[in-house]
Write an enzyme that holds these catalytic residues in place. Structure first.
Site, PDB file in Angstrom:
ATOM      1  N   LEU A 101       1.022  -1.231  -0.091  1.00  0.00           N
ATOM      2  CA  LEU A 101      -0.151   0.087  -0.150  1.00  0.00           C
ATOM      3  C   LEU A 101       0.971   1.278   0.071  1.00  0.00           C
ATOM      4  O   LEU A 101       1.842   1.421   0.890  1.00  0.00           O
ATOM      5  CB  LEU A 101      -0.570  -0.104   1.283  1.00  0.00           C
ATOM      6  CG  LEU A 101      -1.692   1.083   1.298  1.00  0.00           C
ATOM      7  CD1 LEU A 101      -2.974   1.382   0.487  1.00  0.00           C
ATOM      8  CD2 LEU A 101      -2.326   1.184   2.815  1.00  0.00           C
ATOM      9  N   HIS A 102       0.593   2.210  -0.865  1.00  0.00           N
ATOM     10  CA  HIS A 102       1.478   3.468  -0.751  1.00  0.00           C
ATOM     11  C   HIS A 102       0.632   4.551  -1.217  1.00  0.00           C
ATOM     12  O   HIS A 102      -0.188   4.605  -2.311  1.00  0.00           O
ATOM     13  CB  HIS A 102       2.612   3.202  -1.751  1.00  0.00           C
ATOM     14  CG  HIS A 102       2.275   2.927  -3.282  1.00  0.00           C
ATOM     15  ND1 HIS A 102       2.333   1.685  -3.700  1.00  0.00           N
ATOM     16  CD2 HIS A 102       2.493   3.493  -4.428  1.00  0.00           C
ATOM     17  CE1 HIS A 102       1.963   1.502  -4.981  1.00  0.00           C
ATOM     18  NE2 HIS A 102       2.223   2.767  -5.295  1.00  0.00           N
TER      19      HIS A 102
END
Length: 186
Positions: A101-102
């Site tokens: 996740l970014h």
DNA sequence: GTTCTAGAAC
DNA sequence: GTTCTAGAAC
């Protein structure tokens, strides 16, 4: 048949550990400089917890807390730049390529040699880009955010080029990049 | 995600 | 002839 996206999709897991790219961090997430920044300022905020994509976020207590933390770190890294927060876009790609996740925090000058393709442009300047407020709200409301239809994502990335600050329609990327310089104020 | 590069577009 | 885009990468 097992999915094989290639080892390149794991690259962020290494970059987030590299002190060279680290800007700030907390106990549960880290802010790094994007290795191939698409604007003058381009940061990524990643949790240490192994959450592969935005589609793995839930409305669990743990994830609600994490989402607040990601937004706080976004605010903090904007403060580090000393610039007005309204020049930054904060959000997720609706069809991410890289694992972990970014959250993107990117300045809207888009003045960078790494910005090269129509896909680069459209990934930040069409509905392919999901504002963080929308995504977190949707997860709180619905318990998750749904994956978009792949064909629709493909269409968004193939959208005709258009300046995000005026109605100029460049015929190609070099023309867009040249035009973007005209919006830069010193 | 990037790199490389064939061939389309100019 | 040069610029630019877009698809393969085992």
């Amino acid at each position: 048949m097992t999915k094989n996206k290639g080892s390149w999709s794991l690259a962020l897991l290494e970059t987030m550990k590299d002190p060279l790219y680290r800007v700030i961090s907390s106990e549960i997430a880290v802010v790094i400089k994007d290795k191939f920044p698409k604007a003058k300022y381009h940061f990524l905020i990643l949790p240490y917890e192994d959450i592969p994509t935005v589609f793995h976020l839930t409305s669990s207590e743990r994830h609600l807390k994490l989402m607040d933390e990601l937004e706080l770190l976004a605010k903090n890294v904007v403060e580090v730049t000393g610039l007005n927060s309204n020049i930054f876009q904060v959000g997720y790609h609706s069809s991410p390529s890289m694992q972990r996740l970014h959250l993107h925090v990117i300045s809207n000058d888009y003045n960078s040699p790494c910005l090269k393709t129509k896909i680069h442009w459209n990934s930040f300047n069409t509905k392919f880009f999901w504002d963080v407020k929308y995504v977190h709200k949707e997860i709180r409301r619905n318990g998750k955010v749904n994956k978009p239809n792949p064909d629709i994502s493909k269409q968004l990335l193939a959208t005709e080029l258009r300046c995000h600050k005026c109605d100029f329609r460049p015929k190609n990327m070099p023309e867009l990049k040249q035009h973007l310089l005209s919006h830069i104020t010193c």
